[in-house]
Design a protein around this motif. Structure first.
Motif, short mmCIF file in Angstrom:
data_model
loop_
_atom_site.label_atom_id
_atom_site.label_comp_id
_atom_site.label_asym_id
_atom_site.label_seq_id
_atom_site.Cartn_x
_atom_site.Cartn_y
_atom_site.Cartn_z
N GLU A 251 -0.77 13.35 3.36
CA GLU A 251 -1.61 12.70 2.36
C GLU A 251 -1.92 11.25 2.75
N LEU A 252 -0.95 10.58 3.35
CA LEU A 252 -1.17 9.19 3.75
C LEU A 252 -2.25 9.09 4.82
N ILE A 253 -2.34 10.10 5.66
CA ILE A 253 -3.39 10.11 6.69
C ILE A 253 -4.78 10.10 6.05
N ASP A 254 -4.89 10.69 4.87
CA ASP A 254 -6.18 10.72 4.17
C ASP A 254 -6.54 9.39 3.52
N ALA A 255 -5.64 8.41 3.56
CA ALA A 255 -5.92 7.13 2.90
C ALA A 255 -7.23 6.55 3.39
N ASP A 256 -8.03 6.06 2.48
CA ASP A 256 -9.26 5.37 2.85
C ASP A 256 -9.02 3.89 2.60
N LYS B 271 3.24 12.47 11.83
CA LYS B 271 2.83 13.87 11.66
C LYS B 271 3.09 14.67 12.95
N GLN C 239 -0.12 9.19 11.47
CA GLN C 239 -0.56 10.21 12.44
C GLN C 239 0.55 10.51 13.44
N ILE D 203 4.16 10.59 -2.09
CA ILE D 203 3.10 10.89 -1.12
C ILE D 203 3.70 11.46 0.16
N ILE E 200 -2.30 4.11 9.02
CA ILE E 200 -2.81 5.45 9.32
C ILE E 200 -2.30 5.89 10.69
N THR F 188 0.83 -1.19 0.00
CA THR F 188 0.00 0.00 0.00
C THR F 188 0.87 1.25 0.00
#
Lengths: 450, 450
Positions: B419-424, B446, B443, B415, B439, B406
């Motif tokens: 942006e990775l935090i926004d992964a769904d 970050k 986090q 990335i 995720i 992934t």
């Protein structure tokens, strides 16, 4: 600062925990009409299946743990009104029926979703169920233990998880689905394969009546005995589980003047703010943006609820964080079959205005000589003009979901078919073929695009 | 058009098959000194383990199948010279020792890699092995069946796969590794955990002598009987497998005037062209570009070889296709432990000039109440200035590799942590936690970046 959260399952519980960590001096309260807070609703089918014995394992954080960390939990408290001008809510104690006003500095609405019940649900029958909260899950398990034949109305992912649970417990199951195939969030070339797999791997216990609906439930004073469908089928049943979808629980918000989006869920910005000052919303009750189509969607999922709860908490406590949207990523299991999707299906892509082109291929998930090798079927959808990948659907007894998650990261950044071919995915015989199905699918899609 | 390919394992066989499909009128020949073409070298440890019985299963395409599709296979033929000015090669038949010239219009060098043998390999011993070709695999399996104690020299991924194979067959194993920990392609905080896991899950059969080397092999006329290490350890052994790495097989190319890169492998452009006209190279013998660092690297892997073979074939036959590079994505298994990486390790990131920041977290791979839940440990590395994700390493008895794949797609497009935090990512209790470890790690990273 006094933060009031309405609802305490995924989004509400997450907001409370994160807000208290961000701002330890804040007074944080959860009000819920439910008997429990912070539980894994998604885990209920596996509790019903008997994958684990004690439903307390579904509780993520107990009321005592919340209280210990300084978060106040008010269960069996129905919030009946939001008074935004006064920054107050009215709360009714379900047991004493007493009312009170509660003031807030910041309000977070996390009321979730409610079952969309068909007309026959408004009945006197005690053996007709929906699966929304923990009490429902416990009640269904207890009823299942005594039942021989169970009727499921609806064919979404919870319905399929319940089929697995009931078959595992050797119950006969009849599923009634109004669409031609169950799991309509997949394209029909995929959902038809899933439906066949379920029928072929159900120990002859499962019957699916698709393209049909329940016309009538017939029974005595308390219990349904027979189901009659619109096509005229009739059969005996010991219990009925209705799983015909959910709608966002927005009545409270709507009445308070909070604007709803075109999906009928609460409209929020990326900071989870509603149109009312100091009123936030998150979780299943809010509308989301699909990051592929940029269109509003309403896809209630526990994973999204948790992320939105985190973002709401940061913003409520004075930080800045954005929630960008969803990709419609979903996974479920039926026995050995993994079923997953991300982005847009071909049908959704066409509806969103894309010139969709797709490929469906089946390939081994591991080297062919490995004893545990299984097949995976992958559908990849792209836009003919931009060559952008729009979505993926994968099913198989092998590792299907990992291919979908891999695509999902590409969707975040509008990856093209050509760029996906450059992917350097891990390879070893127990894990994939030397050219992974994902790369093969992208290569075929590239030839199709010319 | 006459296309000559030197080497027939992964890259060579792929080039031949694809070129013939692209240009059916072309004359396509593979020359190899080997007894076999088109086999899965990566599968040999699993054959040795006994995961499948018949080594013929490792043959991807038989000589007969190649001939049937019009591709000519010449086994036991050693290419001794490339004469680029004449567009010819000289070939020696290993059995008859006869020589011939063979003309080409396009030449593809896919000579692969050869074992880097330490001095003690130049010996008379018949119980000392390397694992490069199919014959080696068969010989090791036959010798293993009779052995009680096996020494492995080196601690790379093939060595670990062999440890698994030997332990499965209840053999005592002593592994000698010169670095402080095995699997030096991982950061030490990860490889030390892997090493501990192997020792703890080896049925007391495995001993690892790290920070040590083999000083001497002692034996009689034909067989090694004892191993003596530089630190002075001595032990009896029934056989030795040397797996101390490989180097690109470039002697032939170098002598013909083909330019090598700084890694010592053949330098090619993105179309797999060498500096000589009409001479291409692909697979383990060529240098690659790391797409994260943009630096040349030499990472010989079957998955890359297949992709490069495809690109070479398209360009050789008049098409246009580029190979962009690699991410160093790797996966291996030791019993239940999945071990994988993509992009740069922290050490590699620092070496490449990044200001690396990293996080290591351990989390469940599935919902905690699911019976099959296991832990995964993930290390995520990012660049402090740009917040760009540089790489990931994951180990665990749960689904570790899927998290790495992934991330690998994100690396293709630089990335960022945010942006990775926004992964769904897909979520259901049998597949992940509601906030996936990936995720969670992003986090935490970050917060570290501030």
């Amino acid at each position: 600062m006094k933060i009031i959260i309405i609802g305490g399952v995924a989004a509400g519980a997450k907001t409370a925990a994160k807000a208290k960590r961000m701002l330890p001096d804040a007074e944080v309260h959860i009000y819920t009409k439910d008997n429990y807070v912070s539980y894994s609703a998604c885990g209920m089918p596996y509790y019903i299946a008997g994958d684990f014995r004690d439903w307390h394992m579904l509780l993520i954080r107990s009321i005592e743990e919340f209280e210990k960390s300084g978060i106040h939990i008010h269960i069996r408290q129905l919030v009946t009104k939001i008074l935004p001008a006064d920054k107050k809510i009215t709360v009714k104690d379900i047991d004493s029926e007493q009312w009170q006003f509660v003031e807030y500095d910041k309000l977070v609405i996390a009321t979730g979703a409610v079952a969309l019940n068909p007309p026959f649900m408004e009945s006197r029958y005690t053996n007709v169920f929906t699966l929304r909260n923990l009490d429902d899950g416990i009640a269904i398990k207890n009823a299942m233990d005594k039942a021989k034949h169970i009727t499921i109305v609806g064919g979404g992912y919870i319905a399929v998880e319940l089929v697995e649970a009931f078959v595992k417990n050797k119950k006969k199951v009849t599923l009634v689905e109004k669409a031609p195939f169950i799991l309509s969030m997949f394209d029909e070339d995929i959902s038809s394969v899933i439906q066949d797999y379920i029928l072929e791997n159900s120990d002859s216990l499962v019957k699916i009546l698709s393209g049909d609906t329940v016309a009538e439930l017939v029974g005595d004073e308390n219990s349904v005995k027979d189901v009659i469908t619109s096509k005229g089928y009739g059969f005996e049943t010991d219990m009925v589980v209705v799983s015909t979808g959910v709608r966002p629980a927005v009545d409270l918000a709507k009445e308070a003047g909070i604007i709803l989006g075109q999906t009928g869920a609460i409209k929020v910005n990326s900071r989870m703010e509603t149109n009312l000052p100091d009123v936030y919303a998150c979780g299943d009750c809010v509308e989301k943006i699909n990051m592929v189509s940029n269109l509003p969607v309403w896809i209630p999922l526990g994973s999204t609820a948790n992320k939105e709860g985190r973002v709401a908490a940061i913003n409520v406590t004075g930080g800045v964080e954005d929630f960008e949207g969803v990709l419609g990523s979903t996974v479920l299991r039926y026995r050995d079959l993994n079923i997953s999707r991300t982005g847009l299906t071909e049908k959704e892509a066409v509806q969103a205005g894309f010139d969709a082109v797709s490929v469906v291929i089946t390939k081994r998930d591991k080297a062919g000589y490995m004893p545990e090798v299984k097949n995976v079927t992958l559908k990849l959808v792209a836009d003919r003009r931009s060559h952008r990948i729009l979505g993926a659907q994968a099913i198989g007894c092998g590792d299907a979901d990992k291919r979908v998650n891999t695509v999902s990261i590409g969707l975040l950044q509008s990856i093209t078919v050509e760029e996906l071919i450059d992917a350097d995915l891990t390879y070893a015989p127990p894990f994939s073929t030397s050219i992974d199905i994902l790369i093969s699918a992208a290569q075929i899609l590239k030839s199709k695009l010319g």
